[in-house]
Write a protein that holds these residues in place. Structure first.
Motif, PDB file in Angstrom:
ATOM      1  N   ARG A 374       0.843  -1.187   0.090  1.00  0.00           N
ATOM      2  CA  ARG A 374      -0.123   0.012  -0.088  1.00  0.00           C
ATOM      3  C   ARG A 374       0.814   1.350   0.076  1.00  0.00           C
ATOM      4  O   ARG A 374       0.562   2.256  -0.584  1.00  0.00           O
ATOM      5  CB  ARG A 374      -1.017  -0.081   1.284  1.00  0.00           C
ATOM      6  CG  ARG A 374      -2.156  -0.827   0.751  1.00  0.00           C
ATOM      7  CD  ARG A 374      -2.768  -1.668   1.739  1.00  0.00           C
ATOM      8  NE  ARG A 374      -3.748  -2.591   1.317  1.00  0.00           N
ATOM      9  CZ  ARG A 374      -3.425  -3.667   0.524  1.00  0.00           C
ATOM     10  NH1 ARG A 374      -2.219  -4.202   0.435  1.00  0.00           N
ATOM     11  NH2 ARG A 374      -4.491  -4.449   0.090  1.00  0.00           N
ATOM     12  N   ARG A 375       1.915   1.329   0.529  1.00  0.00           N
ATOM     13  CA  ARG A 375       3.061   2.546   0.534  1.00  0.00           C
ATOM     14  C   ARG A 375       3.394   2.366  -1.075  1.00  0.00           C
ATOM     15  O   ARG A 375       3.439   3.762  -1.580  1.00  0.00           O
ATOM     16  CB  ARG A 375       4.086   2.112   1.542  1.00  0.00           C
ATOM     17  CG  ARG A 375       3.760   2.557   2.837  1.00  0.00           C
ATOM     18  CD  ARG A 375       4.853   2.114   3.812  1.00  0.00           C
ATOM     19  NE  ARG A 375       4.520   2.624   5.065  1.00  0.00           N
ATOM     20  CZ  ARG A 375       5.082   1.878   6.244  1.00  0.00           C
ATOM     21  NH1 ARG A 375       5.941   1.085   6.050  1.00  0.00           N
ATOM     22  NH2 ARG A 375       4.606   2.184   7.559  1.00  0.00           N
ATOM     23  N   ARG A 378       0.560   4.122  -2.986  1.00  0.00           N
ATOM     24  CA  ARG A 378       0.379   5.415  -2.957  1.00  0.00           C
ATOM     25  C   ARG A 378       1.633   6.437  -3.449  1.00  0.00           C
ATOM     26  O   ARG A 378       1.685   7.635  -3.127  1.00  0.00           O
ATOM     27  CB  ARG A 378       0.633   5.849  -1.180  1.00  0.00           C
ATOM     28  CG  ARG A 378      -0.825   5.164  -0.527  1.00  0.00           C
ATOM     29  CD  ARG A 378      -0.904   5.896   1.061  1.00  0.00           C
ATOM     30  NE  ARG A 378       0.085   6.078   1.724  1.00  0.00           N
ATOM     31  CZ  ARG A 378       0.575   4.977   2.440  1.00  0.00           C
ATOM     32  NH1 ARG A 378      -0.082   3.850   2.489  1.00  0.00           N
ATOM     33  NH2 ARG A 378       1.641   5.100   3.168  1.00  0.00           N
ATOM     34  N   ARG A 380       4.815   6.042  -2.173  1.00  0.00           N
ATOM     35  CA  ARG A 380       5.888   6.490  -1.261  1.00  0.00           C
ATOM     36  C   ARG A 380       6.933   6.029  -1.570  1.00  0.00           C
ATOM     37  O   ARG A 380       7.354   4.997  -1.821  1.00  0.00           O
ATOM     38  CB  ARG A 380       5.284   6.147   0.096  1.00  0.00           C
ATOM     39  CG  ARG A 380       3.940   6.481   0.673  1.00  0.00           C
ATOM     40  CD  ARG A 380       4.265   7.987   1.295  1.00  0.00           C
ATOM     41  NE  ARG A 380       5.190   7.981   2.165  1.00  0.00           N
ATOM     42  CZ  ARG A 380       5.254   7.466   3.308  1.00  0.00           C
ATOM     43  NH1 ARG A 380       4.199   7.005   3.896  1.00  0.00           N
ATOM     44  NH2 ARG A 380       6.146   7.663   4.169  1.00  0.00           N
ATOM     45  N   GLY A 385       7.548   3.952   6.396  1.00  0.00           N
ATOM     46  CA  GLY A 385       6.614   4.844   6.812  1.00  0.00           C
ATOM     47  C   GLY A 385       7.033   5.742   7.976  1.00  0.00           C
ATOM     48  O   GLY A 385       6.432   6.151   9.005  1.00  0.00           O
ATOM     49  N   GLU A 389       0.832   9.116   6.824  1.00  0.00           N
ATOM     50  CA  GLU A 389       0.058   8.045   6.153  1.00  0.00           C
ATOM     51  C   GLU A 389      -1.447   7.548   6.982  1.00  0.00           C
ATOM     52  O   GLU A 389      -1.574   8.016   7.946  1.00  0.00           O
ATOM     53  CB  GLU A 389       0.878   6.547   5.979  1.00  0.00           C
ATOM     54  CG  GLU A 389       1.175   5.958   7.492  1.00  0.00           C
ATOM     55  CD  GLU A 389       2.029   4.684   7.493  1.00  0.00           C
ATOM     56  OE1 GLU A 389       1.898   3.875   6.482  1.00  0.00           O
ATOM     57  OE2 GLU A 389       2.929   4.747   8.451  1.00  0.00           O
ATOM     58  N   HIS A 393      -3.245   2.110   7.837  1.00  0.00           N
ATOM     59  CA  HIS A 393      -1.929   1.524   7.309  1.00  0.00           C
ATOM     60  C   HIS A 393      -0.894   1.637   8.650  1.00  0.00           C
ATOM     61  O   HIS A 393      -0.179   0.859   8.627  1.00  0.00           O
ATOM     62  CB  HIS A 393      -1.442   2.236   6.135  1.00  0.00           C
ATOM     63  CG  HIS A 393      -2.372   2.162   4.959  1.00  0.00           C
ATOM     64  ND1 HIS A 393      -2.165   2.782   3.771  1.00  0.00           N
ATOM     65  CD2 HIS A 393      -3.472   1.417   4.804  1.00  0.00           C
ATOM     66  CE1 HIS A 393      -3.104   2.551   2.778  1.00  0.00           C
ATOM     67  NE2 HIS A 393      -3.821   1.733   3.462  1.00  0.00           N
ATOM     68  N   ARG A 394      -1.105   2.827   9.149  1.00  0.00           N
ATOM     69  CA  ARG A 394      -0.316   3.045  10.226  1.00  0.00           C
ATOM     70  C   ARG A 394      -0.305   1.783  11.470  1.00  0.00           C
ATOM     71  O   ARG A 394       0.491   1.484  11.964  1.00  0.00           O
ATOM     72  CB  ARG A 394      -0.512   4.404  10.750  1.00  0.00           C
ATOM     73  CG  ARG A 394       0.707   4.755  11.911  1.00  0.00           C
ATOM     74  CD  ARG A 394       0.533   6.430  12.515  1.00  0.00           C
ATOM     75  NE  ARG A 394       1.456   6.297  13.476  1.00  0.00           N
ATOM     76  CZ  ARG A 394       2.554   6.553  13.533  1.00  0.00           C
ATOM     77  NH1 ARG A 394       3.210   6.680  12.357  1.00  0.00           N
ATOM     78  NH2 ARG A 394       3.360   7.037  14.656  1.00  0.00           N
ATOM     79  N   ASP A 397       0.970  -1.453  10.616  1.00  0.00           N
ATOM     80  CA  ASP A 397       2.292  -1.257  10.600  1.00  0.00           C
ATOM     81  C   ASP A 397       2.734  -1.629  11.874  1.00  0.00           C
ATOM     82  O   ASP A 397       3.684  -2.323  12.439  1.00  0.00           O
ATOM     83  CB  ASP A 397       2.920  -0.069   9.916  1.00  0.00           C
ATOM     84  CG  ASP A 397       4.445  -0.082  10.064  1.00  0.00           C
ATOM     85  OD1 ASP A 397       5.240  -1.002   9.660  1.00  0.00           O
ATOM     86  OD2 ASP A 397       4.861   0.837  10.389  1.00  0.00           O
TER      87      ASP A 397
END
Length: 539
Positions: A374-375, A378, A380, A385, A389, A393-394, A397
């Motif tokens: 997902r990063r 996006r 990224r 991370g 975000e 997602h955070r 993680d």
């Protein structure tokens, strides 16, 4: 299904693996350690490390039982073996019920002297074993339902994963750490999944079979009119009752040495005699039952070969043959026996352990892959991370940090607590378990307070230090350290220390890899993949 069958399976694989993935990681990790739960328990009871069996151990144990429980209804003596250096004994009082385990009295004997040992109270490897299918601190049936649902999700994730990855076996031989973070995690995830794929399918499906009467009881209730005890009585071989004996009267127990010698010759390739059960000791209707140290029976209810002797004359008695099982029931019992692996010798246990490690890595890498993917979607550049975000997602993680890195740290803390808590502490086993959960809670609370890369590095580093220093702790607190166990060829104790050292080195390597540039405030660059390329990377 509008996106196609394989795309639908990819969605199913992703979400069935993620939603219960953290629980599945804990189940796999603790279940993998449980393959050596007896060895773990022995390491956690250093008072047993000085016990050295010899040729007279069995006779010495029988003599000691005559002093400890001369009026008992039954003695059970488990002799030392590759997995335990001491003698475990239990006895049932004359007025005790045959199936009442709470009525049993237990003791541990020194194999060399017959003296009663007082090992420290500990939950040992049994805590990790029971945690992997009953969790802890909640009603047993609820916990088993939760683990059963997670196991079903695991089976769905495995099957859908096989369908999703059309190059799954080709990718097993491919690892590209420099191509992209997404591709690297994907390669590692596929390799761990394919490496022990038959084991993963077997262990997941057989785990569901172990819960089948709880998860799907309707067939049993219908076939047995709701009498589940009748089903359980029929699900394994019935134990044959001993032949009729004369009325009880005082009589000395026969010498066990000739019986042991005969059984030893018969079971030379199965480790000799593993246990003795003396029924009605000191009476005229006494019997002595011998069983081999290593069972060749895989089925959960399958009967192990045994010898039965008259306890007064030493004459061999005939055993009634066990009733055969129906084919369907035998098949289920064999699958459940494979899951429990109680039949396995050292080599097979190590194979199961390695396969369990692969399964643990598969689940953990899948959880990390979800975040990395997902990063990349996006756009990224920071794989770890360290910038803003989405909350979901955070959260995923930080849960990854607290579970994938934090749970091994908690296991190591559990072993440290075993040696650092006072040996005579009241309710000591509960304190050890408390330290385990305290360390795990601290890891979960630490994860959101640190940038992702630093959180990983710090928790992996702490786990590495705790595991790598366990042999040093053993050296300082017990006689069974590497300096003594290796020269003596005591692989039961040396194996634990060497495995702990290996785990510490692996966690240390991971911490160093993850933590590179973490404390210099630098972000690890990663190639940015367009959304379409992400789908192609995963399929």
């Amino acid at each position: 299904m509008k996106d196609g069958f394989r795309q639908s399976m990819a969605w199913l694989h992703t979400w069935s693996g993620l939603l219960l993935g953290w629980l599945l990681f804990a189940v796999f990790l603790t279940g993998t350690i449980a393959y050596f739960r007896q060895e773990v328990t022995v390491w956690m009871q250093p008072e047993l490390h000085g016990s050295v069996p010899d040729a007279g151990t069995a006779e010495r144990a029988v003599e000691r039982m005559g002093q400890l429980a001369p009026d008992a209804a039954q003695w059970t003596i488990t002799l030392p073996g590759e997995r335990s250096p001491a003698v475990s004994v239990s006895w049932r009082p004359v007025d005790g019920k045959p199936n009442d385990r709470a009525a049993l009295k237990r003791a541990t004997l020194d194999a060399g002297t017959g003296a009663v040992l007082e090992p420290r109270e500990t939950a040992g490897g049994n805590f990790l074993y029971r945690f992997h299918f009953e969790l802890y601190g909640m009603p047993r049936e609820i916990a088993r339902w939760i683990v059963g649902i997670a196991t079903m999700a695991m089976l769905v994730a495995i099957v859908s994963g096989i369908i999703t990855h059309r190059r799954i076996f080709k990718d097993f031989f491919t690892f590209r750490p420099e191509k992209s973070a997404l591709r690297s995690w994907m390669d590692g995830h596929v390799a761990a999944a394919v490496l022990a794929l038959p084991f993963h399918l077997m262990i997941t499906y057989s785990g569901l079979l172990l819960f089948m009467t709880m998860l799907m009881p309707w067939a049993v209730d219908l076939a047995y009119d709701g009498n589940r005890q009748a089903y359980f009585a029929e699900s394994g071989f019935r134990r044959a009752p001993p032949p009729p004996r004369p009325a009880p009267q005082a009589a000395p127990l026969t010498a066990v040495a000739p019986l042991l010698a005969e059984a030893g010759r018969r079971w030379a390739d199965r480790g000799g005699v593993g246990s003795l059960t003396v029924t009605n000791p000191g009476r005229g209707n006494a019997t002595i039952e011998l069983r081999p140290a290593e069972s060749d029976a895989i089925g959960r209810g399958a009967a192990t070969e045994r010898l039965l002797f008259d306890g007064v004359t030493g004459r061999a008695l005939e055993l009634q043959p066990a009733d055969p099982q129906p084919a369907a029931m035998a098949t289920g019992n064999y699958l459940m026996g494979l899951h429990l692996a109680r039949f396995a010798g050292p080599g097979m246990r190590w194979l199961f352990f390695a396969s369990g490690v692969a399964g643990t890595v598969m689940v953990g890498s899948g959880l990390i892959l979800w975040v990395v993917k997902r990063r990349s979607q996006r756009g990224r550049a920071d794989t770890w991370g360290n910038g803003p975000e989405p909350f979901g997602h955070r959260l995923a993680d930080r849960l990854n940090i607290g579970v994938v890195a934090g749970l091994p740290l908690a296991v190591a803390a559990y072993f440290w607590a075993n040696r650092l808590l006072p040996a005579g502490l009241e309710e000591r086993a509960g304190w050890e378990i408390g330290v385990f959960f305290l360390a795990w809670t601290a890891a979960l609370l630490h994860a959101p307070l640190r940038p992702s890369r630093r959180g990983w590095a710090e928790q992996l580093g702490a786990g590495a230090a705790l595991f790598a220093l366990l042999p040093v702790l053993n050296l300082a607190t017990a006689a069974g350290h590497l300096g003594n166990s290796l020269p003596a060829g005591n692989w039961l104790l040396a194996g634990f220390d060497l495995t702990a050292l290996a785990v510490g080195l692996l966690l240390g390597f991971a911490a160093r890899k993850v933590g590179r540039n973490a404390f210099a405030g630098k972000a690890a660059p990663a190639p940015v993949l367009p959304a379409g390329a992400v789908v192609e990377e995963l399929t």
